[in-house]
Motif scaffolding. Structure first.
Motif, PDB file in Angstrom:
ATOM      1  N   THR A 169       0.837  -1.206   0.000  1.00 38.82           N
ATOM      2  CA  THR A 169       0.000   0.000   0.000  1.00 38.82           C
ATOM      3  C   THR A 169       0.869   1.252   0.000  1.00 38.82           C
ATOM      4  N   GLY A 170       1.940   1.242   0.790  1.00 38.12           N
ATOM      5  CA  GLY A 170       2.876   2.376   0.801  1.00 38.12           C
ATOM      6  C   GLY A 170       3.501   2.610  -0.560  1.00 38.12           C
ATOM      7  N   TRP A 171       3.915   1.529  -1.224  1.00 38.24           N
ATOM      8  CA  TRP A 171       4.493   1.668  -2.565  1.00 38.24           C
ATOM      9  C   TRP A 171       3.474   2.242  -3.545  1.00 38.24           C
ATOM     10  N   ILE A 172       2.271   1.740  -3.470  1.00 30.13           N
ATOM     11  CA  ILE A 172       1.219   2.219  -4.385  1.00 30.13           C
ATOM     12  C   ILE A 172       0.935   3.690  -4.122  1.00 30.13           C
ATOM     13  N   ASN A 173       0.848   4.060  -2.864  1.00 23.22           N
ATOM     14  CA  ASN A 173       0.603   5.475  -2.535  1.00 23.22           C
ATOM     15  C   ASN A 173       1.723   6.373  -3.037  1.00 23.22           C
ATOM     16  N   LYS A 174       2.972   5.942  -2.907  1.00 20.08           N
ATOM     17  CA  LYS A 174       4.100   6.727  -3.417  1.00 20.08           C
ATOM     18  C   LYS A 174       4.007   6.895  -4.929  1.00 20.08           C
ATOM     19  N   ILE A 175       3.672   5.809  -5.614  1.00 15.34           N
ATOM     20  CA  ILE A 175       3.544   5.869  -7.073  1.00 15.34           C
ATOM     21  C   ILE A 175       2.420   6.818  -7.461  1.00 15.34           C
ATOM     22  N   LEU A 176       1.292   6.710  -6.785  1.00 23.61           N
ATOM     23  CA  LEU A 176       0.154   7.577  -7.108  1.00 23.61           C
ATOM     24  C   LEU A 176       0.466   9.036  -6.817  1.00 23.61           C
ATOM     25  N   LYS A 177       1.197   9.316  -5.732  1.00 22.96           N
ATOM     26  CA  LYS A 177       1.575  10.692  -5.409  1.00 22.96           C
ATOM     27  C   LYS A 177       2.497  11.252  -6.484  1.00 22.96           C
TER      28      LYS A 177
END
Length: 188
Positions: A169-177
């Motif tokens: 989830t952290g990786w996905i959030n970083k990518i989305l940001k």
């Protein structure tokens, strides 16, 4: 699925646990392919070992691993007793008594070590050793099953740790940001 929930509401999807389980089994198969060994029991250990989170993985993997250890050790000891009386390993009624005693000891040992879920996988290993392993290879078979299962469970735990929900989830959030920032820059 609960009894109240009709089958028509069951939603089938490929989720993170599906991917982690498939990845763990595939990594085991790849490792065993590299060393030219049969990956069956390592893959089974990996599949048993992946849970929805690390706690369930520890429980599932622990059940499989400790069950295999208990069943393997018991199987070796009881089969050794058996071949003292029947060196060719042919089937005789003594095997029934040894199976009975073995299952009782397996359950008691699983309770003693506080791994009650180890009974089922331990019972499988115990029965395979007693009924389906040649006299000349029961020790190596048992030891290999314990090692293979340990490797599979270790891979499962590693994959579940590396790809935990929080981490992914952290990786996905970083990518989305990052993508959002890039979109804002393009609009300016």
């Amino acid at each position: 699925m609960s009894e109240k929930e009709p089958r028509s509401r069951l939603k089938i999807h490929v989720g993170q646990r599906n991917i982690k389980t498939a990845l763990a089994a595939t990594i085991c198969a790849l490792l065993y392919f590299i060393v030219d060994k049969n990956p069956t029991f390592a893959c089974i250990g990996a599949i048993f070992g992946v849970g929805s989170d690390m706690d369930s993985s520890r429980i599932n993997g622990g059940n499989r691993f400790f069950g295999t250890i208990i069943g393997g050790v018991l199987g070796m000891l009881l089969f050794r007793i058996y071949i003292l009386f029947y060196p060719d390993g042919s089937y005789h009624a003594l095997m029934l008594l040894l199976l009975f005693v073995g299952v009782v000891i397996l359950i008691l040992a699983s309770q003693l070590f506080r791994w009650p879920g180890a009974v089922q996988p331990g019972g499988v290993v115990l029965c395979i050793i007693l009924f389906n392993t040649p006299v000349d290879s029961y020790i190596s078979y048992s030891i290999n099953r314990m090692i293979d299962t340990g490797i599979g469970v270790a891979v499962a735990l590693l994959i579940n740790w590396l790809l935990s929900k929080e981490r992914v989830t952290g990786w996905i959030n970083k990518i989305l940001k990052r993508e959002t920032k890039e979109e804002v820059k393009k609009e300016q």
